[in-house]
Enzyme design. Structure first.
Site, PDB file in Angstrom:
ATOM      1  N   LYS A  59       0.818  -1.216   0.000  1.00 59.49           N
ATOM      2  CA  LYS A  59       0.000   0.000   0.000  1.00 59.49           C
ATOM      3  C   LYS A  59       0.855   1.272   0.000  1.00 59.49           C
ATOM      4  O   LYS A  59       0.660   2.170  -0.825  1.00 59.49           O
ATOM      5  CB  LYS A  59      -0.949  -0.001   1.198  1.00 59.49           C
ATOM      6  CG  LYS A  59      -1.954  -1.147   1.201  1.00 59.49           C
ATOM      7  CD  LYS A  59      -2.937  -1.049   2.350  1.00 59.49           C
ATOM      8  CE  LYS A  59      -2.290  -1.262   3.708  1.00 59.49           C
ATOM      9  NZ  LYS A  59      -1.748  -2.625   3.902  1.00 59.49           N
ATOM     10  N   THR A  60       1.797   1.356   0.950  1.00 59.56           N
ATOM     11  CA  THR A  60       2.633   2.556   1.068  1.00 59.56           C
ATOM     12  C   THR A  60       3.517   2.726  -0.164  1.00 59.56           C
ATOM     13  O   THR A  60       3.634   3.829  -0.723  1.00 59.56           O
ATOM     14  CB  THR A  60       3.504   2.481   2.329  1.00 59.56           C
ATOM     15  OG1 THR A  60       2.662   2.330   3.465  1.00 59.56           O
ATOM     16  CG2 THR A  60       4.351   3.724   2.481  1.00 59.56           C
ATOM     17  N   ASP A 109      -1.183   7.013   6.331  1.00 57.14           N
ATOM     18  CA  ASP A 109      -1.073   5.594   6.659  1.00 57.14           C
ATOM     19  C   ASP A 109      -2.004   5.278   7.827  1.00 57.14           C
ATOM     20  O   ASP A 109      -2.118   6.065   8.773  1.00 57.14           O
ATOM     21  CB  ASP A 109       0.375   5.264   7.032  1.00 57.14           C
ATOM     22  CG  ASP A 109       0.637   3.774   7.053  1.00 57.14           C
ATOM     23  OD1 ASP A 109      -0.152   3.025   6.460  1.00 57.14           O
ATOM     24  OD2 ASP A 109       1.636   3.360   7.671  1.00 57.14           O
ATOM     25  N   THR A 138      -5.874  -1.281   6.674  1.00 57.60           N
ATOM     26  CA  THR A 138      -6.066  -2.730   6.706  1.00 57.60           C
ATOM     27  C   THR A 138      -7.496  -3.071   7.099  1.00 57.60           C
ATOM     28  O   THR A 138      -7.876  -4.233   7.093  1.00 57.60           O
ATOM     29  CB  THR A 138      -5.101  -3.386   7.719  1.00 57.60           C
ATOM     30  OG1 THR A 138      -5.321  -2.794   9.002  1.00 57.60           O
ATOM     31  CG2 THR A 138      -3.649  -3.188   7.311  1.00 57.60           C
ATOM     32  N   ARG A 204       6.662  -7.827   3.651  1.00 61.94           N
ATOM     33  CA  ARG A 204       7.518  -7.324   4.723  1.00 61.94           C
ATOM     34  C   ARG A 204       7.922  -8.451   5.675  1.00 61.94           C
ATOM     35  O   ARG A 204       9.082  -8.557   6.072  1.00 61.94           O
ATOM     36  CB  ARG A 204       6.791  -6.223   5.497  1.00 61.94           C
ATOM     37  CG  ARG A 204       7.683  -5.510   6.519  1.00 61.94           C
ATOM     38  CD  ARG A 204       6.898  -4.480   7.317  1.00 61.94           C
ATOM     39  NE  ARG A 204       6.334  -3.454   6.462  1.00 61.94           N
ATOM     40  CZ  ARG A 204       5.044  -3.353   6.162  1.00 61.94           C
ATOM     41  NH1 ARG A 204       4.179  -4.221   6.650  1.00 61.94           N
ATOM     42  NH2 ARG A 204       4.595  -2.394   5.386  1.00 61.94           N
TER      43      ARG A 204
END
Length: 433
Positions: A59-60, A109, A138, A204
């Site tokens: 997303k980021t 975020d 999320t 991640r």
């Protein structure tokens, strides 16, 4: 491993962030030719977006790359620690950029952590086009983002990365100079596949696993060796995705209830365990179990409700883990019990008539003549006491005059309810004679 063999200034996941959309892995349903993001990027203009997806799906990174693609300034805040004061600073920066003819993208975020007041504060600036908003979350935005803000943004659903996509990222980490490309690393076959599967779609997590393995790997003659034996020392267990007040909470409860209704004990037990392992209150599960016994099993097997309530009592009395077995037994029983929602339908139909017709008068023969006046007015007149008749039954009308002959309960021929069906038909037959 010798000091200096490799040094890191930032976590591997941060160092390996894609520098262009061509390097970005995943989300092909949005980024492939002809898909939404490719189409809007071709016009060099982005609408405000809400990127909704699980952790580690990009997303980021995607937000940064989108800003880069349209040559916009990227302003970023985290809803975890940002307040209105921080937003004012960002808005002043956006005003300055607009005066210079530059577009500003504000990335927030975890936007679901902003309260209503913070989101309301932001709304007019999004409306007037001072900046383009990209929020990452999320959580289901329909639960956490205010409707006016949501209506001014396009919600894009990002998917967990596939095992194959995670493998691409892990191999790149071993080859890219920004990662471990400058090191000699020998990785036993199958290790990367295990890491990819264990990460459950989170890039991640996968990169963090790999970084731990590399930094703790055995070094011999300038070569690092990573084997499956090292994986045994690395805990690959991840906390299960779950939010007891968000969408996943309702998703799992829904899957659990539908499995019970669908007579699948294996699926019902699976969803129960998923919730328990994620830390759900077992009484929440017990309440849904009791609801399913009443709503979906009903009179086809009245014992199911008793067993569900007994499981609830056992969980309260024993706690966990001992109470889990009682809960499991009840889940299996309710799942395998014959199903009938006839009582549920009867309730709904009766409620419809109550709402439609209001407070219809109670027939006089059903009223108790508590006083002399009531008796003179005909209260109780003509009432027939069932116990005075053979079989304890006498045909008479119990509904208001306007609803005479109305049927709400239509029993099925499943389980114990089949017996009720036969009895009801016999009673109705006597009533029509």
């Amino acid at each position: 491993m010798e000091k200096g063999l490799f040094r890191v200034k930032a976590p591997l996941a941060e160092r390996l962030r894609p520098r262009s959309l061509d390097e970005f892995v995943g989300q092909r349903h949005l980024l492939a030719e002809g898909k939404f993001l490719r189409s809007v990027l071709a016009k060099k203009k982005l609408p405000s977006l809400i990127l909704w997806g699980p952790p580690g799906c990009g997303k980021t990174t995607l937000a940064r790359l989108l800003a880069k693609e349209i040559a916009a300034s990227f302003l970023s805040v985290s809803a975890v620690d940002a307040g209105v004061k921080d937003l004012r600073k960002v808005l002043m920066e956006a005003e300055k950029l607009r005066s210079l003819g530059r577009e500003a993208i504000l990335f927030i975020d975890e936007i679901h952590r902003f309260n209503k007041a913070q989101q309301d504060f932001l709304l007019p600036y999004v409306e007037e086009g001072l900046l383009t908003l990209i929020g990452a979350t999320t959580e289901n935005p329909s639960f956490r983002v205010i409707a006016p803000l949501l209506s001014r943004a396009k919600v894009l659903v990002l998917e967990p990365l596939t095992t194959e996509e995670i493998l691409i990222i892990l191999k790149r980490a071993l080859e890219d100079p920004r990662g471990f490309g400058g090191l000699k690393i020998n990785v036993e076959e199958g290790v990367l596949e295990i890491l990819a599967r264990a990460s459950e779609g989170d890039a991640r997590v996968a990169l963090n696993f790999l970084e731990i393995l590399v930094t703790s790997a055995e070094e011999k003659e300038g070569t690092l060796t990573i084997t499956k034996r090292h994986l045994e020392e690395l805990s690959l267990a991840r906390p299960l995705l779950y939010d007891q007040s968000g969408e996943e909470h309702y998703n799992l409860l829904s899957a659990f209830h539908k499995s019970l209704r669908g007579s699948d004990p294996d699926a019902a037990v699976y969803w129960m365990v998923r919730m328990l392992e994620a830390g759900e209150d077992p009484l929440v599960i017990a309440r849904r179990l009791v609801a399913a016994a009443a709503e979906d099993v009903g009179l086809a097997d009245p014992v199911a409700l008793q067993i569900a309530l007994a499981a609830k009592d056992a969980v309260e009395f024993l706690g966990l883990p001992e109470g889990e077995l009682a809960l499991t037994q009840a889940v299996i029983y309710v799942a395998l019990a014959p199903k009938s929602n006839a009582a549920y339908k009867a309730l709904s139909l009766a409620r419809e008539d109550v709402k439609k017709h209001g407070a219809l008068p109670v027939p006089l023969h059903l009223r108790n003549p508590e006083t002399k006046l009531m008796k003179e007015l005909g209260y109780g007149k003509g009432y027939q006491y069932p116990h005075n008749f053979p079989g304890g039954y006498v045909p008479q009308e119990y509904l208001p005059e306007k609803l005479k002959g109305k049927r709400y309960y239509h029993p099925t021929d499943r389980g114990r309810e089949k017996e009720l069906s036969v009895r009801l038909k016999r009673l109705l037959g006597a009533k029509t004679k």
